[in-house]
Enzyme design. Structure first.
Site, PDB file in Angstrom:
ATOM      1  N   ARG A 430      58.082 -47.848  39.468  1.00  0.00           N
ATOM      2  CA  ARG A 430      58.476 -48.046  40.869  1.00  0.00           C
ATOM      3  C   ARG A 430      59.456 -46.941  41.296  1.00  0.00           C
ATOM      4  O   ARG A 430      60.472 -47.204  41.948  1.00  0.00           O
ATOM      5  CB  ARG A 430      59.112 -49.423  41.090  1.00  0.00           C
ATOM      6  CG  ARG A 430      58.966 -49.918  42.512  1.00  0.00           C
ATOM      7  CD  ARG A 430      59.901 -51.085  42.820  1.00  0.00           C
ATOM      8  NE  ARG A 430      59.590 -51.645  44.118  1.00  0.00           N
ATOM      9  CZ  ARG A 430      60.437 -52.349  44.843  1.00  0.00           C
ATOM     10  NH1 ARG A 430      61.639 -52.611  44.414  1.00  0.00           N
ATOM     11  NH2 ARG A 430      60.081 -52.833  46.007  1.00  0.00           N
ATOM     12  N   LYS A 463      71.469 -61.539  44.938  1.00  0.00           N
ATOM     13  CA  LYS A 463      70.137 -61.594  44.332  1.00  0.00           C
ATOM     14  C   LYS A 463      70.049 -60.347  43.459  1.00  0.00           C
ATOM     15  O   LYS A 463      69.992 -59.231  43.972  1.00  0.00           O
ATOM     16  CB  LYS A 463      69.062 -61.586  45.422  1.00  0.00           C
ATOM     17  CG  LYS A 463      67.657 -61.424  44.882  1.00  0.00           C
ATOM     18  CD  LYS A 463      66.620 -61.495  45.984  1.00  0.00           C
ATOM     19  CE  LYS A 463      65.249 -61.107  45.462  1.00  0.00           C
ATOM     20  NZ  LYS A 463      64.222 -61.193  46.498  1.00  0.00           N
ATOM     21  N   ASP A 465      68.209 -57.988  41.187  1.00  0.00           N
ATOM     22  CA  ASP A 465      66.813 -57.636  40.906  1.00  0.00           C
ATOM     23  C   ASP A 465      66.731 -56.644  39.743  1.00  0.00           C
ATOM     24  O   ASP A 465      67.746 -56.039  39.338  1.00  0.00           O
ATOM     25  CB  ASP A 465      66.205 -57.023  42.177  1.00  0.00           C
ATOM     26  CG  ASP A 465      64.710 -57.262  42.303  1.00  0.00           C
ATOM     27  OD1 ASP A 465      64.069 -57.590  41.289  1.00  0.00           O
ATOM     28  OD2 ASP A 465      64.175 -57.092  43.420  1.00  0.00           O
ATOM     29  N   ASP A 535      56.887 -62.959  42.531  1.00  0.00           N
ATOM     30  CA  ASP A 535      56.763 -62.401  43.880  1.00  0.00           C
ATOM     31  C   ASP A 535      55.571 -62.997  44.617  1.00  0.00           C
ATOM     32  O   ASP A 535      55.393 -62.751  45.808  1.00  0.00           O
ATOM     33  CB  ASP A 535      56.585 -60.875  43.801  1.00  0.00           C
ATOM     34  CG  ASP A 535      57.924 -60.160  43.716  1.00  0.00           C
ATOM     35  OD1 ASP A 535      58.959 -60.834  43.775  1.00  0.00           O
ATOM     36  OD2 ASP A 535      57.917 -58.915  43.604  1.00  0.00           O
TER      37      ASP A 535
END
Ligand code: DGJ
Length: 723
Positions: A430, A463, A465, A535
């Protein structure tokens, strides 16, 4: 370094019978026992249903070779076995010495038994290498915590090549079945089942993180004897968020055993004289109430022991998250518009996702630069946060602190901070690289950046990640022979950062997210409050994933957003009510673009959120019964959550599609108090018209209720309440 073991509030009784040399732990419903045999080896004697206090376990028998090929240590159920003395099965521990010796034969040396459990000290037969085996059992659930610490008391270094927290032996039987969870991005939590045959099954991650390919949880049941609600189940989970391995094997004479700990693949940890290495904890339990009983024990254990605020973890607020609405296109006006709409629904926490920092306009730049993007937020986050607070909601923020984009100020300043091999390409995933948290300067940078953000802004929630796994796992600044320490030190430092943030900001809550469910385990769960399981927000796909997740982890941490229809994953269209009911099986959130909603959507959402709040204690803290499983192509699925005091129960029933005018099967509830009278109310859908307004728990469990569903993607939610 953060301690890896979680202390129990109430430990099971631990005793040592010095005549028979038998150690024993007795929790509610479970006994675990092992003994020292005449050769000084530790043999497993019992792991299963509770024995009476006055039952005397026989001493460990003399271990005997099966043949010249199959030595005693390979065919005897041992508690912790070194690679040495001809061992041919999975070792618990393997070490190398500087002179090339790779032989370790562990014998009982001493022990302590206390209110907290048992520690047995083992020693190698020829060298000053010691291993402490730690045992503690949670009284209420009978869940055993096992870990090990190796200590080098020799005069030179030793290298730990392989190290497990524990080896656990199951009673000798032929008909075991192994259940475990596999997955991939956006398709996590697939429940697998296979017979346990002679040979080894390996569950693992080699990726530096827990991974969604295999989750470090397993259950072993007995074919024909065990179903969802009945029969024996042995289960376990490793509390570790780095590379791990659990092997399940049956030796050549048929002993089934489980060995869990650091993944030995590419592993190596040198210990100087006087140094120690501790393993993560492997938690292991037993239930005679089937897979449902096993997961209810696990859920109870998580909420009473594992979660940061155990035994009274806070209920999860209903949140709104901006990701699927805006992706990277966040700005002050856009977020305020969403927040204003979210507040009207009864949302309690507004979370701004990715895109608010550095040059983060897409996933190719910005990671590492944890400063507010002033083009999007000219006056910082202050005005947005004040607005959100003024609307009566808490504010939460997305971060991905362990990562860096090549296009970032951080990487330009510190290209050496990423995990890499010297003079080798650095693979990106990514478009990002993984920072080497094992380095103290990197660890401190991350803590400092987050500390600044939290000090300057009223942030209730992060959050957290983590959107890629490791590659080129090098640590060039270390001596070549010590670089593999990264597998341990990275995760310990990650835990340290979480613990330190929680210490500095006691009200802060954190979500563990790894592009979905890539980092879910009991280790990270001890330091975070909730989990993003996938997701994939399609409500039908979710039913299966939520079912898989619930086998290992509690619904009270499992976030579930209601997002757009058709769903981005598979273009499936479902009603808003169906989407809500699917998400209400866990911790409810909304992640749709509210600017696209019509007044009816707001009305539906408001009604469903209000209904959720009336049952959330039950869903998040109650006992889960999987009445009809969505696994294996089932058209239906049904779950029931029953509150701890049994005064409320929430039933969710789903139909994929009906092909004919089929009769609606009756649903028999479970877990209610048979003598209490319960009425019911419909959150969505309707019970059959002849359903009595009130009836006893016995009626709902033994007679049941019909909830007709016809068509595609239909669902209903019914709440039972004691009257
Ligand atoms: C992956 C997460 O799982 C998503 O919810 C979202 O936060 C994106 N990352 C943001 O980049």
């Amino acid at each position: 370094m953060a301690a890896l073991a979680v202390p129990f509030r109430s430990s099971a009784s631990a005793v040592f019978d010095s005549a028979a040399k038998v150690f024993r732990l007795d929790g509610d419903g479970v006994t675990y026992a092992f003994g020292v045999d005449s050769a000084g080896q530790l043999q497993s004697l019992h792991w299963g249903g509770a024995l009476q206090a006055d039952d005397v376990l026989p001493a460990a028998p003399k271990a005997a070779d099966y043949s010249g090929f199959d030595r005693a240590n390979s065919v005897t159920p041992l508690e912790y076995v070194g690679f040495g003395g001809g061992l041919a099965i999975e070792p618990s521990l393997k070490v190398s010495y500087p002179n090339g010796v790779r032989d370790l034969v562990l014998k009982y040396a001493s022990h302590t038994v206390s209110a907290d459990g048992i520690v047995v000290r083992m020693k190698d037969v020829s060298t000053e290498v010691y291993v402490d085996l730690r045992y503690a059992m949670d009284k209420a659930t009978g869940i055993l915590a096992r870990s090990a610490v190796v200590e080098n008391k020799t005069r030179s270094w030793i290298r730990v090549d392989q190290m497990a927290a524990a080896t656990l032996n199951l009673p000798f039987a032929e008909d075991y079945e192994l259940q475990y969870l596999t997955g991939r991005w956006a398709a996590e939590w697939t429940l697998q089942k296979r017979p346990l045959e002679v040979g080894e099954t390996v569950l693992e991650s080699r990726m530096g993180m827990t991974g969604s390919q295999n989750n470090p949880w397993l259950a072993i049941s007995r074919e024909g004897l065990t179903d969802e609600e009945d029969g024996p189940v042995w289960f376990g989970a490793l509390a570790w968020s780095g590379s791990w391995r659990i092997t399940v094997d049956k030796d050549i004479v048929g002993h089934p055993r489980v060995t869990a700990g650091y993944n030995p693949f590419d592993f190596g940890y040198r210990l100087k004289p006087g140094e120690t290495l501790e393993t993560p904890v492997f938690y292991a339990g037993y239930s005679d109430k089937g897979m449902g009983g096993a997961s209810r024990l696990m859920h109870r254990f998580q909420r009473s022991v594992i979660l940061p605020n155990a035994p009274t973890p806070k209920l999860r607020p209903v949140l709104y998250n901006s990701w699927e609405a805006t992706e990277f296109a966040v700005d002050e006006a856009g977020q305020i518009a969403l927040a204003e709409k979210a507040a009207t629904l009864g949302v309690e926490r507004f979370v701004m996702d990715d895109g608010w920092f550095g040059k983060r306009n897409n996933d190719r730049a910005g990671l590492g630069d944890w400063v507010v993007n002033t083009e999007k937020f000219p006056k910082g986050l202050g005005p947005l946060i004040s607005k959100v607070r003024g609307l009566g909601m808490e504010f939460g923020l997305w971060v991905e602190p362990e990562m860096v984009n090549a296009d970032s100020d951080l990487y330009r300043a510190h290209p050496d901070w990423v995990i890499n091999f010297k003079d080798r390409p650095r693979s990106e995933g990514r478009n990002q690289m993984v920072l080497n948290l094992a380095r103290k300067d990197v660890r401190d940078y991350i803590l400092k950046s987050l500390d600044l953000l939290l000090r300057e802004n009223d942030i209730a929630f992060l959050k957290w990640d983590h959107n890629r796994s490791w590659s080129e796992p090098g640590w060039p600044e270390m001596a070549a022979e010590d670089q593999q320490k990264i597998y341990v030190d990275y995760t310990k430092n990650l835990y340290w950062i979480f613990a330190e943030l929680r210490r500095r900001y006691p009200k802060l809550e954190i979500e563990s997210c790894a592009g979905g469910g890539g980092r879910v385990d009991l280790g990270i769960m001890h330091l975070t409050d909730q989990i993003w399981p996938t997701d994939n927000t399609d409500p039908l796909d979710r039913l299966k994933m939520q079912d898989g997740f619930s086998h290992a982890y509690m619904p009270g941490v499992m976030m579930a957003w209601v997002t757009a229809s058709p769903n981005w994953v598979n273009k499936r269209s479902t009603s808003l009510e169906y989407r809500f009911l699917s998400s209400m099986q866990g911790c409810l959130g909304v992640g749709d673009n509210l600017n696209h909603w019509v007044p009816e959507d707001f009305a539906t959402a408001k009604r469903m959120i209000e209904a959720y709040k009336s049952i959330r204690q039950t869903v998040q803290r109650g006992d889960l019964y999987r009445l009809v499983s969505p696994q294996g192509g089932s058209e239906r699925s049904v779950t029931l959550s029953v509150s701890e005091d049994k005064r409320q129960a929430a039933l969710f029933t789903f139909l994929h599609s009906s092909s004919t005018f089929d009769a609606t099967p009756i649903i028999q509830l479970r877990g209610l108090d048979p003598e209490l009278r319960y009425g019911f109310r419909e959150i969505a859908g309707k019970a059959d018209t002849d359903t009595p307004a009130t009836a006893s728990g016995a009626y709902w469990m033994n007679h049941g209720i019909r909830v007709p569903l016809r068509g595609d993607f239909q669902a209903a939610g019914i709440v039972f309440e004691a009257v």
